[in-house]
Design an enzyme around this catalytic site. Structure first.
Site, PDB file in Angstrom:
ATOM      1  N   ASP A   1       3.287   9.468  -1.071  1.00  8.64           N
ATOM      2  CA  ASP A   1       2.128   8.692  -0.624  1.00  8.64           C
ATOM      3  C   ASP A   1       1.933   7.525  -1.577  1.00  8.64           C
ATOM      4  O   ASP A   1       2.105   7.698  -2.790  1.00  8.64           O
ATOM      5  CB  ASP A   1       0.882   9.597  -0.681  1.00  8.64           C
ATOM      6  CG  ASP A   1      -0.063   9.352   0.483  1.00  8.64           C
ATOM      7  OD1 ASP A   1      -0.074   8.231   1.007  1.00  8.64           O
ATOM      8  OD2 ASP A   1      -0.796  10.285   0.864  1.00  8.64           O
TER       9      ASP A   1
ATOM     10  N   HIS B   1       0.828  -1.217   0.000  1.00  5.16           N
ATOM     11  CA  HIS B   1       0.000   0.000   0.000  1.00  5.16           C
ATOM     12  C   HIS B   1       0.857   1.260   0.000  1.00  5.16           C
ATOM     13  O   HIS B   1       0.367   2.341  -0.263  1.00  5.16           O
ATOM     14  CB  HIS B   1      -0.921   0.001   1.234  1.00  5.16           C
ATOM     15  CG  HIS B   1      -1.996  -1.040   1.150  1.00  5.16           C
ATOM     16  ND1 HIS B   1      -3.304  -0.738   0.847  1.00  5.16           N
ATOM     17  CD2 HIS B   1      -1.961  -2.388   1.301  1.00  5.16           C
ATOM     18  CE1 HIS B   1      -4.027  -1.849   0.829  1.00  5.16           C
ATOM     19  NE2 HIS B   1      -3.227  -2.874   1.108  1.00  5.16           N
TER      20      HIS B   1
HETATM   21  C1  GDG Z   1      -2.238   3.953   3.282  1.00  4.23           C
HETATM   22  C2  GDG Z   1      -1.237   4.637   2.334  1.00  4.23           C
HETATM   23  C3  GDG Z   1      -2.904   4.465   0.483  1.00  4.23           C
HETATM   24  C4  GDG Z   1      -9.448  10.360   7.237  1.00  4.23           C
HETATM   25  N1  GDG Z   1      -9.984  11.173   8.163  1.00  4.23           N
HETATM   26  C5  GDG Z   1     -11.131  10.612   8.569  1.00  4.23           C
HETATM   27  C6  GDG Z   1     -11.295   9.438   7.846  1.00  4.23           C
HETATM   28  N2  GDG Z   1     -10.246   9.302   7.052  1.00  4.23           N
HETATM   29  C7  GDG Z   1     -10.021   8.199   6.119  1.00  4.23           C
HETATM   30  C8  GDG Z   1     -10.147   8.712   4.706  1.00  4.23           C
HETATM   31  C9  GDG Z   1      -9.331   7.707   3.919  1.00  4.23           C
HETATM   32  C10 GDG Z   1      -8.313   7.216   4.938  1.00  4.23           C
HETATM   33  O1  GDG Z   1      -8.709   7.691   6.218  1.00  4.23           O
HETATM   34  C11 GDG Z   1      -6.927   7.758   4.659  1.00  4.23           C
HETATM   35  O2  GDG Z   1      -6.426   7.085   3.536  1.00  4.23           O
HETATM   36  P1  GDG Z   1      -5.147   7.576   2.739  1.00  4.23           P
HETATM   37  O3  GDG Z   1      -5.062   6.791   1.480  1.00  4.23           O
HETATM   38  O4  GDG Z   1      -5.265   9.030   2.471  1.00  4.23           O
HETATM   39  O5  GDG Z   1      -3.905   7.366   3.691  1.00  4.23           O
HETATM   40  P2  GDG Z   1      -3.237   6.224   4.678  1.00  4.23           P
HETATM   41  O6  GDG Z   1      -4.028   6.053   5.906  1.00  4.23           O
HETATM   42  O7  GDG Z   1      -1.839   6.703   4.872  1.00  4.23           O
HETATM   43  O8  GDG Z   1      -3.235   4.826   3.855  1.00  4.23           O
HETATM   44  C12 GDG Z   1      -1.977   5.410   1.258  1.00  4.23           C
HETATM   45  C13 GDG Z   1      -3.778   3.658   1.442  1.00  4.23           C
HETATM   46  O9  GDG Z   1      -2.999   3.011   2.440  1.00  4.23           O
HETATM   47  C14 GDG Z   1      -4.575   2.589   0.685  1.00  4.23           C
HETATM   48  O10 GDG Z   1      -3.729   1.756  -0.054  1.00  4.23           O
HETATM   49  O11 GDG Z   1      -3.731   5.245  -0.348  1.00  4.23           O
HETATM   50  O12 GDG Z   1      -1.068   6.003   0.360  1.00  4.23           O
HETATM   51  O13 GDG Z   1      -0.374   5.501   3.066  1.00  4.23           O
HETATM   52  O14 GDG Z   1     -10.122   6.623   3.507  1.00  4.23           O
HETATM   53  O15 GDG Z   1     -11.516   8.746   4.384  1.00  4.23           O
HETATM   54  N3  GDG Z   1     -12.385   8.649   7.979  1.00  4.23           N
HETATM   55  C15 GDG Z   1     -13.334   9.054   8.873  1.00  4.23           C
HETATM   56  N4  GDG Z   1     -13.199  10.171   9.640  1.00  4.23           N
HETATM   57  C16 GDG Z   1     -12.120  10.965   9.517  1.00  4.23           C
HETATM   58  O16 GDG Z   1     -12.005  11.969  10.246  1.00  4.23           O
HETATM   59  N5  GDG Z   1     -14.447   8.316   8.996  1.00  4.23           N
END
Ligand code: GDG
Length: 493
Positions: A390, A178
């Site tokens: 990322d 990821h």
């Molecule tokens: C890893 C990789 C890759 C955020 N704030 C709230 C909330 N979120 C959720 C978002 C989103 C998730 O958290 C964050 O996902 P990201 O992809 O931006 O980042 P990572 O956590 O670092 O994930 C990344 C991912 O894995 C998948 O392969 O894209 O690059 O680092 O879904 O919606 N959800 C809620 N409240 C919040 O305040 N409910």
């Protein structure tokens, strides 16, 4: 709709076994001391559920810190109605400290995000990482048989295929990373670089988020391992070592676009979004949503916003940056320092520029529930997604999916994996370029409606076509027998 067509995958034979560091559940202790368990509801879980259910599959991982004699009963409750079962890998406090906080999050995470100066190459972390990966392999051994397909998720578990082989057992195994994979210059710094690369080549298939990551991995393997043979002429590359061939492909992860889009259009979300906009009259909302992590570039984003206010006075009283930060890894001192740095910057900007009736940065450090998050996505005129690096960044995709009235603008870091798919219609920035990001904020602020609508329509179209169901299907189909010609039809290129 393409997202419906993406949902029809079935495994040829055997069960699907998903292996991840954490089980997809949340466990809470309620007032009377009893443990309460509920399934998590992310896009990955939703997309995997039909394939897991159809194959009578299993999800295997650490259940989290809990002290319950009745774990099996609790896990049975947690998977009730999902159609698959949960199996636990028990980790000790020491495992969590050394394997999870240590090797995974103080070595692999910073190194793979090109931030090698933040690494702590402590040898005891490596010992623990190997031991815990063996624990996962043992759990796979006890919970699966030869027909099953084992799909291991992420950087915590790169040695699992190797550990299983060392136990004299073989399974069909795939691995998905990821997070990014670094270039040889950076990867070479890892003291255990050879062991990790060779262990990855014990998987039958490895999936990366972008071509950049795949190429980095193949280059590292070619440079560091004697006797490796790589064929990168096709969409799915192969890397062979001592008679074993590993397929290596690009599978950009996504979201349940349809679900986000429908949920964002609900009246309650729409009304809440209007409330948020009305609370900031005459102001365009710029939104940042990031987990507390130095890879997300939050201080750099704040510097750029501050610079935009300095350079463009016409933005004063006309834009507000709403920065939501989701608490994460708060037990690690670096993350505590990062939080203080961010809070210092927010207060500096507000102290300098706030006027009666206008605060430039609205800062929240908490988890929002999904409906509230969707309302912020809907209310925002601009999403400012500026990670330093990322794997993908799902926030960028979720913002577009929630933008049902197609008014919003996505400003996106060129170092997010999502850039490979979205660069034509997002406004691309280098997060280290304070002036460039500030100018792009101003450009977005002034962008005419027609251009905004066209860009957002195209962004939404491309995310809808390659949603999370497309991702699951493509990975699993490729791991079975898929021919290269079929792949080009699936729209990967
Ligand atoms: C890893 C990789 C890759 C955020 N704030 C709230 C909330 N979120 C959720 C978002 C989103 C998730 O958290 C964050 O996902 P990201 O992809 O931006 O980042 P990572 O956590 O670092 O994930 C990344 C991912 O894995 C998948 O392969 O894209 O690059 O680092 O879904 O919606 N959800 C809620 N409240 C919040 O305040 N409910």
């Amino acid at each position: 709709m393409s997202q419906i067509a993406n949902r029809d995958f079935k495994l040829d034979a055997g069960r699907l076994v998903i292996v991840s560091n954490r089980l997809p559940i949340s466990i809470n202790q309620v007032d009377d001391g009893e443990w309460e368990i509920s399934p998590s509801s992310g896009g990955l879980v939703t997309a995997l559920t039909p394939v897991l259910r159809d194959s009578g599959g299993i999800w295997l991982g650490w259940p989290g810190k809990l002290d319950s004699g009745n774990l099996d009963e609790l896990l049975a409750k947690g998977s009730k109605g999902t159609g698959y079962s949960l199996r636990s890998v028990i980790l000790t406090e020491e495992d969590i400290n050394l394997y999870y906080f240590g090797f995974s999050n103080e070595v692999l995470w910073p190194l793979f995000h090109d931030l090698q100066s933040r690494c702590n190459f402590n040898p005891s972390y490596w010992q623990s990482y190997q031991q815990v990966n063996s624990k996962f392999a043992e759990a796979i051994l006890h919970n699966s048989n030869h027909d099953d397909y084992i799909w291991v998720q992420d950087y915590h578990l790169m040695l699992v295929a190797k550990s299983l082989l060392a136990m004299g057992e073989e399974r069909s195994m795939g691995f998905f990373s990821h997070i990014p994979f670094p270039s040889p210059d950076i990867f070479n710094k890892l003291p255990w670089r050879l062991q990790i690369l060779k262990a990855l080549l014990d998987y039958d298939m490895i999936g990366f988020q972008t071509m950049r990551d795949r190429n980095n991995f193949v280059h590292c393997a070619e440079m560091l391992i004697k006797g490796v043979q790589a064929d990168t002429r096709r969409q799915i590359s192969t890397v062979s070592l001592q008679g074993h061939e590993t397929k290596v492909g690009v599978f950009p992860i996504s979201i349940d676009f349809h679900d986000f889009s429908v949920a964002a259009a609900e009246t309650t979300v729409k009304n809440r979004a209007s409330e948020l906009s009305n609370a900031l009259p005459n102001c365009k909302i710029i939104l940042g949503v990031d987990r507390l992590d130095y890879s997300k570039g939050i201080p750099e984003k704040l510097h750029a916003f501050e610079y935009a206010l300095k350079r463009y006075e016409s933005l004063h009283g006309r834009v507000t940056l709403i920065q939501i930060i989701v608490p994460s890894r708060v037990d690690i001192p670096e993350y505590v320092n990062l939080k203080s740095e961010i809070e210092g910057l927010v207060s500096r900007i507000n102290g300098k520029y706030a006027q009666a009736g206008w605060i430039p940065v609205n800062y929240m450090f908490r988890n929002l529930d999904r409906a509230e998050l969707l309302a912020y996505y809907r209310a925002a005129h601009i999403a400012l997604v500026t990670p330093l690096k990322d794997g993908m960044n799902l926030v960028a995709k979720e913002y577009c999916a929630a933008n049902t009235d197609r008014e919003g603008i996505l400003i996106l870091s060129e170092f997010a994996g999502a850039a490979a798919q979205l660069h034509r219609n997002a406004l691309m920035v280098n997060p280290y370029d304070t002036e460039g990001v500030a100018n792009t904020i101003y450009h977005a602020y002034q962008m005419p409606e027609k251009e905004r609508q066209l860009r957002m329509k195209r962004l939404r179209g491309s995310i809808a076509r390659r949603d999370i169901y497309w991702w699951v299907n493509l990975f699993l189909r490729t791991s079975e027998t898929m021919e290269i010609s079929d792949l080009s039809k699936s729209g990967l290129n």
